[in-house]
Design a protein around this motif. Structure first.
Motif, PDB file in Angstrom:
ATOM      1  N   ARG A  98       0.816  -1.210   0.000  1.00 26.73           N
ATOM      2  CA  ARG A  98       0.000   0.000   0.000  1.00 26.73           C
ATOM      3  C   ARG A  98       0.857   1.272   0.000  1.00 26.73           C
ATOM      4  N   GLU A  99       1.916   1.286   0.829  1.00 31.46           N
ATOM      5  CA  GLU A  99       2.767   2.474   0.911  1.00 31.46           C
ATOM      6  C   GLU A  99       3.549   2.700  -0.384  1.00 31.46           C
ATOM      7  N   LYS A 101       2.444   1.925  -3.365  1.00 30.65           N
ATOM      8  CA  LYS A 101       1.457   2.497  -4.292  1.00 30.65           C
ATOM      9  C   LYS A 101       1.350   4.004  -4.095  1.00 30.65           C
ATOM     10  N   ARG A 102       1.173   4.398  -2.835  1.00 28.25           N
ATOM     11  CA  ARG A 102       1.025   5.827  -2.539  1.00 28.25           C
ATOM     12  C   ARG A 102       2.266   6.608  -2.948  1.00 28.25           C
ATOM     13  N   ALA A 103       3.441   6.032  -2.674  1.00 26.88           N
ATOM     14  CA  ALA A 103       4.679   6.735  -2.998  1.00 26.88           C
ATOM     15  C   ALA A 103       4.796   6.971  -4.502  1.00 26.88           C
ATOM     16  N   SER A 133       8.875  13.509   0.774  1.00 27.01           N
ATOM     17  CA  SER A 133       9.418  13.461   2.134  1.00 27.01           C
ATOM     18  C   SER A 133      10.545  14.481   2.260  1.00 27.01           C
ATOM     19  N   ARG A 155      11.544   2.509  -7.301  1.00 30.01           N
ATOM     20  CA  ARG A 155      10.462   1.915  -6.503  1.00 30.01           C
ATOM     21  C   ARG A 155       9.810   0.744  -7.234  1.00 30.01           C
TER      22      ARG A 155
END
Length: 292
Positions: A98-99, A101-103, A133, A155
Motif C-alpha cells: 500500500r505504501e 502504491k502511494r509513494a 518526504s 520503486r
C-alpha cells in the motif's frame, strides 16, 4: 491561456497602446510633411514589399503555432501517462504494498509540478515539496523532474525484487515511464530550442520598416486620413508579428501560453482520487479570463 472568446479590453489596450501611439505620431509627421513639402512615392514597390512580408509573417506564425500545439500534445500525453501509471500502481501492486502504491502516485504528482516549474524557469514551489518526504534526494538534482522519475523507476524495481510484481508487470510500468520521459524530452526541446534567429530578427525588422513606409505610400491617396488608415494597417502587421512572439514559447508563463498549472491540477485530482485521497477542485480562469 486566454479562454474567453475575446481578450479583455484592458489586456488589448495594455499590449497595443505603445506601438499604436508611435505609429500614429509617425503618421502625423509624414502627413504634415506632405502638405508642407509635397512628394510622390511609387506605390508598386510598397505593394510588392507588403505582399512578401505577409507571406513571411504567415509562415512564421504557422511555425510558432506548430510549436504551441506540439507542446499541448506533449502535455496531453503526460496527462494520459500519469493516469496509466497510477492505475498500474493501484491494480498491479498487492495490498501489502500500500505504501509503495502511494509513494509512486504522490511522486508522479510532484513530478508534473516540478516539470511545470522547470519549463517556466521557476524554483520548485510548495506543490512539489508537499508530496515529497523531507530531504528527498531528487530535490538535490539539477533536473528535479528527472530525479523524481528515476526514483519512481527504483520503486518499481524494488517492488519486483520484493516479489510484489513480476518482470512482465515491471516492463509494462517501465514502458509508461519511457512515455513520460519522452514527453519531458520533447518539452525540454521546445523550451531550449528557440526559432532560428532569421525567423526572429528579419520579420521584426521588415515589419517595422513596413510601418515606416506605409504613410509615405498612402498619404498621396488618403490625405488627411493617412494617420488613421496607416495606423490601422500597421497595427495589422504588428498583430501578426505579435502572434508569433506569443506562441513561439508555449511554456513562458504568459497569458497566451499553455495552462500548465491547470493541467498539473488535473493530473493531481485524477491521481489522488485513484488512491482514494481527497482532491482539490480544478483551477478556474481568473477575472481576466486567463487560465494559468
Amino acid at each position: 491561456m486566454i479562454v474567453t472568446a475575446t481578450p479583455g479590453i484592458k489586456q488589448i489596450v495594455r499590449e497595443v497602446w505603445k506601438p499604436l501611439a508611435l505609429l500614429f505620431v509617425w503618421d502625423v509627421i509624414v502627413t504634415a510633411t506632405y502638405f508642407i513639402i509635397p512628394f510622390t512615392a511609387p506605390s508598386l514597390p510598397l505593394t510588392l514589399f507588403g505582399s512578401a512580408l505577409v507571406l513571411f509573417l504567415g509562415f512564421r506564425s504557422n511555425s510558432a503555432y506548430q510549436r504551441w500545439w506540439e507542446g499541448r500534445g506533449l502535455w496531453g500525453l503526460m496527462i494520459n501517462a500519469s493516469r496509466n501509471l497510477a492505475r498500474q500502481a493501484r491494480n498491479l501492486l498487492p495490498e501489502e504494498a500500500r505504501e509503495a502504491k502511494r509513494a509512486i502516485v504522490l511522486h508522479q504528482i510532484a513530478y508534473v509540478h516540478a516539470l511545470r516549474c522547470q519549463l517556466r524557469r521557476q524554483k520548485p514551489d510548495t506543490d512539489v515539496t508537499r508530496f515529497l518526504s523531507k530531504g528527498d534526494p531528487a530535490l538535490a538534482r539539477a533536473n528535479i523532474a528527472n530525479g523524481l522519475l528515476d526514483g519512481t523507476g527504483r520503486r518499481i524495481d524494488d517492488a519486483r525484487r520484493r516479489g510484489w510484481i513480476d518482470t512482465i508487470q515491471q516492463a509494462a510500468m517501465e514502458a509508461v515511464l519511457v512515455d513520460i520521459a519522452n514527453a519531458q524530452g520533447g518539452m525540454e526541446r521546445l523550451k531550449n530550442t528557440p526559432l532560428p534567429v532569421q525567423y526572429r530578427f528579419f520579420p521584426t525588422l521588415f515589419t517595422h520598416l513596413m510601418c515606416l513606409l506605409l504613410p509615405i505610400g498612402l498619404v498621396e491617396t488618403m490625405g488627411l486620413a493617412t494617420p488613421l488608415g496607416s495606423t490601422v494597417a500597421g497595427l495589422m502587421f504588428l498583430a501578426v508579428l505579435a502572434i508569433g512572439d506569443d506562441l513561439v514559447d508555449p511554456f513562458d508563463n504568459s497569458p497566451h501560453d499553455l495552462p500548465l498549472s491547470a493541467m498539473c491540477r488535473t493530473i493531481e485530482i485524477d491521481l489522488l482520487q485513484a488512491i482514494g485521497d481527497p482532491a482539490p477542485p480544478p483551477l478556474a480562469p481568473d477575472k481576466a479570463g486567463i487560465l494559468w
